[in-house]
Enzyme design. Sequence first.
Site, short mmCIF file in Angstrom:
data_model
loop_
_atom_site.label_atom_id
_atom_site.label_comp_id
_atom_site.label_asym_id
_atom_site.label_seq_id
_atom_site.Cartn_x
_atom_site.Cartn_y
_atom_site.Cartn_z
N LYS A 109 0.81 -1.22 0.00
CA LYS A 109 0.00 0.00 0.00
C LYS A 109 0.84 1.27 0.00
CE LYS A 109 -4.45 -1.63 0.87
NZ LYS A 109 -4.35 -3.00 1.42
N GLU A 131 -10.17 6.52 2.52
CA GLU A 131 -11.12 5.54 3.05
C GLU A 131 -10.31 4.33 3.49
OE1 GLU A 131 -10.30 5.56 -0.13
OE2 GLU A 131 -9.78 3.44 -0.31
N SER A 398 1.80 -9.88 -0.84
CA SER A 398 1.39 -8.48 -0.78
C SER A 398 1.60 -7.83 0.59
CB SER A 398 -0.07 -8.33 -1.19
OG SER A 398 -0.91 -9.18 -0.42
#
Length: 416
Positions: A109, A131, A398
């Site tokens: 991220k 969000e 990830s």
Amino acid sequence: MDKPATPNSFRTGPDEQGMFGIFGGRFVAETLMPLILDLERHWNEVKNDPDFKAELTDLSTHYAGRPSKLYFAEGLTKHLREVSSAKGLGGGAKVYFKREDLNHTGSHKINNCLGQILLAKRMGKKRIIAETGAGQHGVASATVAARFGFPCVVYMGATDVARQSPNVFRMKLLGAEVRPVTAGHGTLKDAMNEALRDWVTNVEDTYYLIGTAAGPHPYPELVRDFQSVIGTEARAQILEQEGRLPDTIIACVGGGSNAIGLFHPFLDDKEVRIIGIEAGGRGLDGIEHCASMNAGAPGVLHGNRTYLLQNSDGQIMDGHSISAGLDYPGVGPEHSWLRDSGRVEYVPILDDEALEAFKLTTRVEGIIPALESAHAIAHAVKIVPAMDKDQIVIVNLSGRGDKDVHTVASMLGMEI
Ligand SMILES: *Cc1c(COP(=O)(O)O)cnc(C)c1O
């Protein structure tokens, strides 16, 4: 390393309207349109700007820890070769992990957040909104906002605030304000609606930092491009380490940002099989899954047309997954297009299968993977034993699984 896009390329989209075939676009209220166009103009300016690239590369290197390693998962490979032998197959491909779990804040991220915070700075914005569902993107956003001295408001469904308290606390420590959203079921979808609403009412000074490759154009494109560092590195690393491209690459798909980041640089390598893994939850028969491409239908949500979980009245469903990061009722529009074009296969993995892969990876590799990533590993566990020994599979790891230990403990009937 990247090949230039050709007319027959899978890497040319989206078009000027933000469409990938019939998917994508910008289905937004009139009041949002000027913001979207302003964002697009600045994005087009920075995307080929060497100064912007240099600043992003510098931060990615020294702040986030890039490039992430491409790691030969020898323990898992050995285990799957034993499985292969036991089945009388005598094969078992080599498995590599792309180690996004080693990045600052523990997942992919940060790649997107660093790119977008630099874009916000270029645009002269003064305030960041985001969000978040499980809180991973909220934490990454709060992190870059702290680093660059921006005030940051994170919208989070009230249900998620209650069940993700460690991440809520992290965001607060980082100086962000967490606003619980009680609309709907109080989950990610509702938080995203609320963030879009904030954006319209604070047109002048606010930048909306979207966490995945979804939303109205140009978000799916810019998030993809910021995450493509994953695939660009992996492609160069496997050529360096093995002297050839992989046979198969696998990534999990929530909104689809880590997956499109790995896939995009490989899309025109026809010999590479590409597989995206959706959350199969408790099975596709009922409604307790998040497999929008295997069990959903096209519709419009959060400013773009894409595959969505919806009932026969077109109501968006909430879905379910053991991993909060895969718990999104839609998917980025480029994935919908890659699905229909047949270039990428999308396959569901059940909660239980992901949990088994989580335990296996922890035991044979000494790596605790995020439950999201465990979905991708679970699919490798299924297909690798039937592959040949000289074949190569890359799985995108990830994120790391520290955040998931409470979920896993309760699944196993244990207490921490
Ligand atoms: C958020 C998250 C995902 C899912 O998001 P995508 O946009 O689909 O990548 C997957 N893995 C981890 C570790 C995450 O934090």
